[in-house]
Design an enzyme around this catalytic site. Structure first.
Site, PDB file in Angstrom:
ATOM      1  N   CYS A 369       0.816  -1.206   0.000  1.00 39.35           N
ATOM      2  CA  CYS A 369       0.000   0.000   0.000  1.00 39.35           C
ATOM      3  C   CYS A 369       0.850   1.256   0.000  1.00 39.35           C
ATOM      4  O   CYS A 369       1.863   1.332   0.708  1.00 39.35           O
ATOM      5  CB  CYS A 369      -0.892   0.032   1.238  1.00 39.35           C
ATOM      6  N   ASN A 581      -5.980   3.901   2.600  1.00 38.45           N
ATOM      7  CA  ASN A 581      -5.379   3.367   1.380  1.00 38.45           C
ATOM      8  C   ASN A 581      -6.448   2.777   0.468  1.00 38.45           C
ATOM      9  O   ASN A 581      -7.637   3.032   0.629  1.00 38.45           O
ATOM     10  CB  ASN A 581      -4.346   2.298   1.746  1.00 38.45           C
ATOM     11  N   CYS A 583      -7.629  -0.189   0.311  1.00 33.64           N
ATOM     12  CA  CYS A 583      -8.555  -1.132   0.947  1.00 33.64           C
ATOM     13  C   CYS A 583      -9.013  -0.676   2.324  1.00 33.64           C
ATOM     14  O   CYS A 583      -9.581  -1.459   3.080  1.00 33.64           O
ATOM     15  CB  CYS A 583      -7.912  -2.513   1.035  1.00 33.64           C
ATOM     16  N   GLU A 585      -7.625   0.109   5.248  1.00 29.04           N
ATOM     17  CA  GLU A 585      -7.150  -0.406   6.527  1.00 29.04           C
ATOM     18  C   GLU A 585      -5.864   0.262   7.007  1.00 29.04           C
ATOM     19  O   GLU A 585      -5.479   0.114   8.159  1.00 29.04           O
ATOM     20  CB  GLU A 585      -6.948  -1.930   6.486  1.00 29.04           C
TER      21      GLU A 585
END
Length: 956
Positions: A369, A581, A583, A585
């Site tokens: 990420c 980011n 996703c 998390e």
């Protein structure tokens, strides 16, 4: 008009006066009969079979029904296209495959009664044939196998039988004879070696729906194909071996594999300096047998090293290559490589996809990420877009904060004109993500974040809509709100909310908590005095409702919360968290000089569970080794831009997560929707948190604390469990959250203060969609989607059946053909199947049968232990405005930092098929769970992310 079967068949057909399409037989396509004979394909026979099926269910009235004849014509056309679309490269298909497509077409057309009758009829005929042929399987007919050079050789029938028997060894309730019999039906004289390798795989995978252990058999049969491919390449000649021979073959192969990989410029030459004999001797060939079919096929298609389409990396070499790549800078690197290998090859822990792709290669970009903040000037904007391309090139997922870019109508001093706002630049970023597709391994992908006070927030809401000016739409980009607590408080009190352009309110971007609220209210007062050039007031509740409406209809923007991410950040002394980011998390600081980087891996929780609960000793060992691996990533990593390297070396964040949470619950017989599950989420995450922090302290003692440690919450002895008080204090309210603990946190606080931390951040729960497939467990913290369904990813479509459920149904004498048929009919849900006991219905409730508040409650209990966030998907079977409002307010009230996708059930559910014919080649069946309202389903096809969208980076 007749049907002409071509290499690329037309999808338009006409019927004869009888309603049954005529077929012009084309010798290009042939059918393998059950007796092994090969005959030309005749589509009219499909129409006859379909007509008989409707007659059997609907009686004589069906014969005179124009509707039935038209339906049969349409279904026949669909089936012909499905069978022949693979082109001349695959000219033959088995009679069973045709029947599979008939079932699939009936289910797709929602002719459920006809399809169910057809399924049961096939099963009955299968039993009758078995009874008629109860005698031993006849000797295999004389068959020649064609090599690539065109030469023919006799089929080695003994080896084929031995291979199938070996693949079934040690597995309960599987039959080598059944697979061999089915394999024989797919053989014909002149079959190619590749087709011969596929034949037993295709035979075995048709049985997975009847017995979960067939997924292991199928994987072992696929391994034979891979072994021949890899061994032949490294040996420079045709070579093959059975799994039982690999104990002797693996060490020799491994040395040759490293040499070949270096010559092909696919491996780092430094790997040759390891003691390859020691490492080759440490390989465990028996671990090749623990793969499930989906996992091994995914590795085969996307992860194993290949050159010119030839895979030459076997599974244990793959895991050792990754381990070597992570041990490059260790003192005793062979010992550490073996330690790392043992962890990942047993599936106790799995590295993230970029690490698996690139470890040990010449360009080891191992991070998952990257988070950036985009400046408000053309140079900065287009540099950010260029950075996106460079970061995505080697498998990085991106989160961009766009809040600083001035809004629509804002003044541009250089041209004395007006800004077009942030949306046109988002369009460019969207197209860049599509253009840079990571070498075809998976799409480049990015998530754009915007704070809720930005003047362009309403246009931002519309980015994923299909209607409107397409120049102001980003159909491929994920989007997310970055919501300050003040907005949620205004929603709660039905207050007003003012939108600003950031060029007039530049400090709001870097403020949070009380400081943000005070400054924001000062700007509102300026707007009241008409001292702001661009400002607009809206009712907070109206904007909130529109946010939830768009989330329901398009799946975006996601709901994430700015203040919890910053107030609980260990690094608030040296920066601001401006976004999450790709996703949702990761919560790390970003600035002009620093691009945040996170390095991910996930613990397989179910691998650490026994009948007595969590094996905490094993979990401690796993976390300690895994944290060392993740920390090594930072120093070994290949950084494509200097801002990423600077940030990662200064702060050294990692993100340890987990997967297999649902499996762990079912292994312990805990219902997901229960207080027991919430308590398990709490205690299991507490242990992971304790050992992750402790391991980082150990690494600090060995290697030194991270450079920006001084001044951090860590340095003050404030751990994640303690930072909850900071959020409570800022809000002035109670989170209604159990903050009890069971471990020696006082002792750990003292160690953190005195020794320091190696890593600024240690934990984050990622989606794990692909690595959970590799390990054969439920992804991340997700509830089970279905108990029997077809999963789609970039390798194709795969039968997934819950082995825990099958075990329990067998124990109660309930697992039979009718149960399989009922599970298909009811979309893998147990609720409507009367003969299943209530306790099993509760234990195996699927995602849409669980009240979503349980997901939030469990996530909140985890969040108290985590220094970053969670990719939290929320499932609602029948969403409405009131439910969504209550759910997302609850998520905020409980102190969650982020939420991810809203999964809502569409009008079309999982397609009901035999699940046969879904071997990773035929994209025949997929889940139909959208993030859109039912009326938008057709329009949203290919736009909203499906439950396992094979092209969605966020799901991989």
């Amino acid at each position: 008009m007749s049907i002409t079967l071509e290499a690329r068949p037309s999808q338009h057909y006409e019927s004869s006066s009888t309603g049954i399409p005529k077929a012009t037989v084309d010798p290009v396509f042939q059918v393998i009969r059950r007796n092994g004979s090969v005959t030309p394909f005749d589509a009219s026979k499909i129409s006859v079979a379909l007509t008989k099926a409707f007659l059997a269910v609907e009686g004589g009235r069906a014969a005179a029904s124009r509707r039935v004849h038209e339906t049969v014509d349409g279904l026949t056309s669909q089936i012909v296209v499905a069978l022949t679309r693979r082109g001349v490269q695959e000219r033959t298909f088995h009679i069973e495959e045709i029947q599979d497509q008939v079932e699939l077409a009936l289910m797709r057309g929602e002719h459920h009664k006809v399809a169910r009758a057809y399924v049961l009829y096939r099963e009955e005929r299968k039993r009758e044939r078995a009874a008629e042929t109860a005698a031993p399987i006849p000797t295999m007919p004389s068959i020649s196998v064609k090599s690539k050079d065109g030469s023919l050789a006799p089929l080695d029938a003994a080896r084929l039988r031995k291979l199938i028997e070996e693949s079934c060894a040690g597995l309960a309730d599987v039959s080598a004879e059944a697979i061999l019999s089915e394999t024989q039906r797919n053989l014909y004289d002149g079959i190619t070696r590749d087709e011969l390798a596929d034949a037993p795989v295709l035979a075995a995978r048709t049985l997975i729906e009847t017995e979960p252990n067939y997924t292991f058999v199928t994987a072992r049969l696929l391994m034979d194909k891979l072994r021949r491919e890899a061994l032949s390449f490294v040996a420079g000649r045709t070579d093959e071996a059975r799994q039982s021979e690999m104990g002797e073959r693996y060490p020799e192969y491994f040395r040759a594999f490293i040499a070949k990989g270096i010559v092909a410029d696919l491996l780092d030459p430094e790997l040759a300096r390891f003691d390859l004999d020691r490492l080759g001797g440490a390989l465990k060939p028996e671990r090749d047998g623990i793969f499930q079919y989906l996992g091994l096929q995914t590795l085969y298609d996307r992860y194993f090293l290949q050159t010119h389409g030839i895979r030459f990396e076997l599974p244990q070499a793959f895991f050792m290559r990754v381990a070597m790549g992570l041990a490059l800078r260790e003192i005793d690197r062979e010992a550490k490589a073996i330690e790392f290998y043992d962890l990942i090859s047993t599936f106790d822990f799995m590295c993230s996809t970029p690490t698996l792709f690139n470890a040990g290669t010449p360009r080891p970009q191992l991070s998952s990420c990257f988070l950036t903040t985009v400046p408000d000037d053309l140079d900065g904007i287009f540099k950010s877009i260029k950075d996106n391309a460079l970061l995505a090139k080697y498998s990085g997922g991106l989160g961009n904060d766009w809040t600083r870019v001035r809004g629509l109508g804002a003044h541009i001093k250089g041209t004395n004109g007006e800004s077009q706002g942030v949306v046109p630049f988002l369009k460019v970023a969207n197209d860049t993500a599509i253009a840079v597709n990571q070498g075809g391994k998976r799409k480049g992908a990015v998530c754009a974040y915007l704070e809720t006070w930005h003047i362009d927030i309403e246009e931002f809401l519309d980015l994923r809509k299909n209607a409107g000016d397409d120049r102001r739409r980003t159909h491929d980009m994920n989007t997310a709100h970055w919501i300050p607590d003040l907005f949620m408080q205004r929603v709660a009190e039905d207050g007003q909310w003012t939108l600003f352009s950031p060029d007039e309110t530049p400090d709001l971007h870097d403020l949070y908590g009380t400081a943000f609220a005070e400054r924001y209210e000062a700007y509102e007062e300026k707007a009241e005095r008409m001292e702001m050039k661009v400002a607009r007031r809206v009712r907070a509740v109206d904007l909130w409702r529109r946010m939830l409406t768009m989330l329901f209809e398009t799946g975006h923007p996601w709901i994430t919360f700015k203040d919890p991410c910053n107030l609980r950040s260990p690094q608030q002394h040296c920066g601001i968290v401006h976004s999450s980011n790709l996703c949702a998390e990761i919560t790390l600081n970003t600035s002009n000089d620093e691009v945040a980087v996170c390095n991910l891996g996930s613990i397989n929780l179910v691998a650490h569970v026994t009948n007595d609960g969590v094996d905490f000793d094993k979990l401690e060992r796993t976390v300690k080794t895994a944290m060392r691996m993740l920390d090594n990533v930072i120093d070994i990593n290949f950084y494509t831009i200097p801002e990423a390297r600077r940030s990662n070396l200064r702060h050294r964040p990692v993100g340890m997560g987990l997967m297999g949470f649902q499996d762990a619950l079912q292994a312990l017989r805990i219902n997901y929707g229960s207080e027991e599950a919430v308590a398990f989420a709490d205690t299991s995450m507490e242990a992971i948190s304790f050992h992750a922090i402790s391991a980082s302290v150990d690494l600090a003692a060995e290697r030194g604390r991270y450079p920006s440690f001084d001044g951090s919450l860590w340095s003050q002895g404030i751990l994640p469990i303690d930072s909850i008080e900071l959020l409570k204090s800022a809000r002035g309210t109670d989170l209604r959250l159990d903050t009890s603990s069971t471990l020696d946190w006082d002792g750990l606080r003292d160690r953190v203060r005195t020794t320091g931390m190696r890593n600024s951040n240690t934990m984050a729960i990622a989606p794990t969609a692909t690595i959970s497939n590799i390990c054969g467990v439920a992804q991340s913290i997700e509830p089970a989607f279905r108990n029997l369904y077809v999963k789609s990813n970039m390798s194709g479509d795969f039968t997934v059946v819950n082995p825990f459920l099958v075990r329990d149904l067998k124990a109660r004498g309930l697992w039979d053909e009718v149960m399989i048929s009922d599970l298909k009919y009811f979309d893998g849900s147990l609720g409507a199947i009367d003969r299943i006991p209530e306790d099993l219905k509760a234990l195996y409730a699927t995602a849409f049968e669980i009240d979503a508040h349980w997901l939030v409650d469990a996530a909140a209990r985890r969040q108290k232990w985590i220094d970053q966030g969670q990719s939290l998907n929320l499932y609602i079977a029948a969403p409405n405005g009131r439910k969504l409002d209550a759910l997302y307010r609850l998520a905020w009230e409980r102190g969650l930092k982020t939420t991810y996708y809203l999964r809502s059930q569409s009008a079309t559910h999982v397609e009901k098929s035999t699940l046969k014919g879904t071997d990773g080649k035929l994209n025949a069946v997929s889940s139909s769970v959208h993030h859109s309202a039912p009326e938008n389903i057709e329009a949203m096809a290919g736009k909203a992310c499906l439950i396992d969208d094979p092209t969605c980076e966020a799901c991989q």
